[in-house]
Design a protein around this motif. Structure first.
Motif, short mmCIF file in Angstrom:
data_model
loop_
_atom_site.label_atom_id
_atom_site.label_comp_id
_atom_site.label_asym_id
_atom_site.label_seq_id
_atom_site.Cartn_x
_atom_site.Cartn_y
_atom_site.Cartn_z
N LEU A 221 38.91 10.15 90.63
CA LEU A 221 37.35 10.61 91.46
C LEU A 221 36.50 11.16 90.68
N VAL A 222 36.75 12.07 90.02
CA VAL A 222 35.77 12.74 88.94
C VAL A 222 35.24 11.63 87.77
N SER B 95 34.14 14.30 94.83
CA SER B 95 34.40 14.36 93.26
C SER B 95 34.30 15.72 93.01
N ALA B 96 33.07 16.41 93.24
CA ALA B 96 33.02 17.89 92.93
C ALA B 96 33.93 18.73 93.38
N VAL C 293 29.45 21.14 89.15
CA VAL C 293 28.03 21.15 89.19
C VAL C 293 27.16 19.79 89.03
N GLN C 294 27.32 19.05 88.18
CA GLN C 294 26.92 17.97 87.82
C GLN C 294 26.86 16.96 89.10
N LEU C 295 27.88 16.89 89.76
CA LEU C 295 28.19 16.10 90.93
C LEU C 295 27.51 16.61 92.03
N ASP C 296 27.71 17.73 92.39
CA ASP C 296 27.33 18.28 93.63
C ASP C 296 26.76 19.70 93.69
N PRO C 297 25.62 20.12 92.90
CA PRO C 297 25.25 21.33 92.46
C PRO C 297 25.05 22.15 94.05
N GLN C 298 24.66 21.86 95.01
CA GLN C 298 24.20 22.12 96.00
C GLN C 298 25.37 23.30 96.67
N SER C 299 26.70 22.65 96.74
CA SER C 299 27.85 23.01 97.49
C SER C 299 28.70 23.96 96.31
#
Length: 924
Positions: free
Chosen positions: A750-751, A768-769, A814-820
């Motif tokens: 996934l990542v 992925s995150a 963080v690169q994939l989904d920094p918000q969550s």
């Protein structure tokens, strides 16, 4: 034979009447242009005929008188008479340079004696002028200038003063004293007399100012512009410049352009001129400045100057030439893109009819040429790459068509370009104008056909042109009226008939189909198509007798001709339609109670098509009818029985898809999936059907069967070629992770897949995150489990490697989904460093150390641990800062707890959220 310079020496006093009857005449301006070129000149006079004595003897006697006399006036008089006798007699005895130089030096002595004596019969201003010239000839330039200054100072009203000032200024200019030269030229200009010298004085004053440097250039420009004002007083004077003044005007234009180029270009030029339009010759200066820039390789500046003038004076007669010059400059620069931009500027500038009509015939021809070149270029670009190329080409073709002598072909090209650009309505109008409103256009028929093709392609969804069949029919009617003998009409009518048939507009379908048979040139395949349409029309309207007639004619054409595209299956279909027409006559007869007739018709079906499959088709249609009625279970039973009875029948190939539909719509997804799996093996359509089956298994909660397909698919190499395929594969991995099937393996996939993919969706990024965070937590646990033992370097290296692996995972998350995941990642990264610092502080001290060494060792360990603890604090503090952004999560809370433990005085406090009033916030 070179004339002695003495023959031109000017003197201002009279000679006795015994030698002449007229006074001497002063002749000025026979010298060179500079002091270095000046030659003393003598006064010429006209005398009576020479006495009968040898001129050579007379010359010898006057030479002797000049050599022996001690009286200055006598010596000067003898020298003048000697020169004049030589000139009048035509026998000039040229002395050598040494002798001539001696004479002038001695003459200067005589001049000085006369000046000192104060007694002279002539005019002293003329004497001073002669002395100045004599000094100049013998190389005494300073003395020459001194005498000229005396002349100007003592005799300011003398007619010789303007020339004296000019020569003073020339001497200063030649000596490089440009300020003095400017002053002296100015005195000449402001003084009286010397009008013929003032133009040149303005010119040379300009050069004097030019030589003083850039600060003086505005003054220099004023002088040069004064020269142009005098030489070019009005527009008509440009045609009357004398050949002798052409070079002066040309040099003046050149130097102004040169100064402007080095002083800010167009801004400086307009400042000197007082703005464009203030001088009728300003366009000549603009042209020179632009030429200067272009020849210097400053192509952009050259273009800017031209553009500035055009902007200021768009209606000037030279504006078109400047626009053309811009084109030439970019051609010279080799910049094809800018060349085309310049073409476009030219065309746009004269788009309006009034401006175009004001152009000369040459520039009108250039406008048409550039429009065609631009149109052709953009059309060619449109064929090479995507963009609005065709739209731009069409605009140029359309503009050109209004001014072309033969616009038909241009309009046709405009239509083609609009067609390619998707501007279908405009394309249609262009085609119509070329076909029906352009007199004498030889290819009008093709333009008309293009209009028809545009409608047909729109109706066939080959383009997005929104049209109606009625519009196409009207277009065909117009074409048929204008070009009734075109051989394509019969096929076109057949096509329209079938189109109307599809719309069940049977009247129109019948009209066009019957029109096919009216064309004597109709081909067999076209008549065949028309009979098919008529067969369908009559079948649909219930006139089965006429339908039988149409189908029978179609079948006859198949038997009599080899029709392109009509194979055995199609021939069979026609026979089948004929059989159906007969069969339906039987049905009609049966419904009317005429059983006997009905039986006859039914019996004729076999003679029309032996071994007919109408019965089979009936069963198949029954099943289809059940499907259309959404009687799913009944349809499923009928379809399964049909497949069992006719496993090899061509209709059976579609049974599986119909079953899948029926199972799906009747809420039996697992059976639908099983049908797909079973049919994929038979048809060879492997993965598309399997993946659809997997989705159905997912809907039916057959998770294991779903996962089996997912694993098979992911274990094979599949490179996604679209965002949909990428999301599909990531969805499979997420579901496998969720199902607990090799979760770490599929988290890794996934990542890595998401990081390397060009496609993303909110779900794939979130999955992925989370996967990266899970892998990071696993790496963090491994990190925590590594104990720091002796030898410390080895265990510390292992622990740091584990830390880096965990840190990398958190960074990926963080690169994939920094918000969550940002706050959790910050917390866990901080804990990595805090744990590392704590483990360092808690590491064993080697037993072999004494107390001092132990203390030193512990100090070193503390120094090593301190940076890690500081880094942990900074990361936790960053999490704490997120409170200011309005974010309070579990991980922010945990960071606060750690900070409170580390710094209780600062962070150990109750946290209470307050309502944020946005209106009262400020930007501090």
């Amino acid at each position: 034979m070179r004339m002695s310079a003495m023959g031109l020496l000017l003197i201002a006093f009279s000679v006795p009447s015994a030698y002449c009857q007229e006074s001497f005449r002063v002749e000025l301006g026979r010298d060179g242009e500079t002091i270095a070129e000046l030659r003393p000149v003598f006064m010429t006079f006209e005398s009576r005929p020479m006495p009968a004595i040898s001129p050579a003897e007379v010359v010898r006697r006057y030479q002797r008188l000049f050599d022996t006399s001690e009286e200055p006036e006598v010596r000067v008089d003898a020298l003048n008479r000697l020169a004049n006798i030589q000139q009048v007699s035509g026998q000039l005895t040229q002395p050598d340079d040494t002798q001539e130089l001696r004479r002038y030096r001695e003459a200067l002595g005589s001049y000085e004696s006369i000046i000192q004596s104060g007694s002279f019969h002539g005019k002293l201003d003329e004497l001073l002028y002669q002395m100045a010239k004599a000094h100049a000839y013998v190389g005494q330039g300073d003395h020459s200038i001194q005498r000229l200054r005396q002349l100007a100072g003592l005799y300011p009203k003398s007619p010789l003063v303007p020339e004296a000032r000019f020569r003073i200024a020339e001497a200063a200019f030649s000596a490089g004293n440009y300020t003095d030269a400017e002053l002296e030229y100015g005195r000449l200009i402001s003084g009286s007399g010397g009008d013929r010298l003032k133009l040149k004085a303005h010119y040379m004053q300009g050069w004097s100012r030019y030589k003083q440097g850039k600060d003086a250039w505005p003054r220099a420009a004023a002088s040069f512009i004064r020269v142009l004002d005098q030489q070019l007083p009005d527009s008509e004077s440009m045609e009357r410049v004398s050949a002798s003044d052409v070079e002066l005007v040309d040099d003046t234009l050149r130097v102004i352009a040169l100064m402007a180029a080095e002083s800010g270009g167009e801004r400086a030029l307009t400042a000197w001129l007082g703005g464009f339009g203030e001088k009728h010759y300003d366009y000549l200066l603009v042209d020179r400045l632009a030429d200067h820039y272009a020849s210097s390789g400053r192509f952009g500046d050259s273009v800017s100057v031209n553009q500035a003038y055009i902007a200021a004076r768009p209606d000037h007669p030279a504006a078109a030439a400047f626009l053309a010059q811009i084109i030439d400059v970019w051609i010279l620069a080799g910049n094809n893109d800018r060349v085309r931009e310049a073409w476009a500027d030219y065309v746009v500038a004269y788009e309006s009819d009034d401006r175009y009509e004001a152009l000369s015939a040459t520039h009108q021809d250039l406008w048409r040429t550039l429009s065609r070149q631009l149109a052709d270029y953009y059309y060619d670009q449109g064929e090479r790459a995507s963009g609005d190329w065709f739209s731009r080409a069409a605009a140029y073709y359309e503009g050109l068509s209004k001014r072309a002598h033969e616009p038909g072909d241009i309009l046709r090209l405009a239509g083609d370009a609009r067609l390619q650009a998707g501007h279908y309505r405009v394309a249609l109008e262009n085609y119509r104008q070329a076909a029906y409103r352009t007199e004498g256009y030889g290819d009008a028929v093709d333009a008309g056909w293009a209009a028809i093709s545009l409608h047909r392609n729109g109706l066939d969804s080959r383009t997005t042109f929104e049209t109606r069949l009625q519009d196409l029919s009207s277009e065909v009617d117009r074409f048929a009226e204008r070009f009734p003998d075109d051989h394509r009409l019969s096929g076109l009518d057949a096509d329209i008939a079938n189109r109307w048939l599809e719309h069940q507009a049977y009247t129109e379908a019948r009209r066009f189909a019957e029109r096919v048979h009216a064309h004597n040139s109709a081909r067999p395949d076209e008549r065949y198509s028309a009979w098919l349409a008529l067969g369908e029309v009559h079948t649909a309207t219930g006139d089965h007798v006429l339908a039988e007639h149409a189908w029978r004619n179609a079948a006859a054409l198949i038997s009599e001709h080899s029709l392109a595209g009509v194979d055995v299956a199609q021939a069979h279909e026609v026979r089948l339609q004929l059989a159906r027409a007969v069969y339906r006559q039987g049905e009609a007869a049966q419904q009317s109670g005429d059983t006997h007739v009905a039986v006859g018709h039914f019996q004729r079906v076999g003679s029309v098509l032996p071994g007919s499959e109408i019965a089979i088709k009936g069963r198949y249609d029954a099943a289809n009818s059940l499907l259309l009625a959404e009687r799913w279970q009944a349809a499923i039973g009928e379809l399964n029985r049909f497949r069992a009875d006719y496993p090899e029948h061509s209709l059976t190939a579609g049974i599986s898809d119909k079953l899948v539909l029926a199972y799906t719509r009747s809420d039996q997804p697992v059976r639908a999936a099983s049908e797909l799996i079973g049919n994929s093996a038979r048809t060879g359509a492997h993965w598309p059907r399997k993946l659809r089956a997997a989705e159905l298994f997912h809907q039916g909660d057959a998770i294991d069967r779903r996962n089996s397909i997912y694993q098979q698919f992911l274990n094979e190499p599949h490179e996604p070629v679209s965002a949909a395929e990428h999301i599909q594969a990531q969805t499979m991995r997420q579901r496998l992770v969720k199902s607990g099937v090799s979760p770490d393996h599929f988290r890794e996939q996934l990542v890595s897949t998401e990081l390397s993919s060009q496609w993303h969706s909110p779900d794939t990024l979130t999955w992925s995150a989370r996967a990266a965070m899970a892998l990071g937590r696993m790496s963090a646990r491994k990190f925590e489990a590594i104990a720091l033992q002796h030898p410390l370097a080895e265990s510390l290296a292992s622990k740091q490697a584990a830390l880096e692996q965990a840190r990398q995972r958190f960074a990926e998350a963080v690169q994939l989904d920094p918000q969550s995941v940002q706050s959790e990642a910050l917390f866990r990264r901080a804990e990595l460093y805090r744990i590392l610092a704590a483990d360092l502080m808690a590491s064993e001290v080697p037993d072999e150390l004494n107390d001092l060494e132990r203390a030193q060792y512990e100090m070193l360990i503390e120094e090593e641990a301190y940076p890690f603890e500081e880094k942990a604090i900074r990361l936790h503090a960053r999490n704490h800062e997120r409170l200011g952004e309005g974010e309070y999560t579990e991980w922010v809370r945990k960071s606060l707890e750690v900070l409170a433990e580390l710094f209780p005085g600062r962070y150990d406090r109750d946290v209470r959220w307050m309502t944020w009033n946005e209106e009262s916030s400020d930007d501090a």
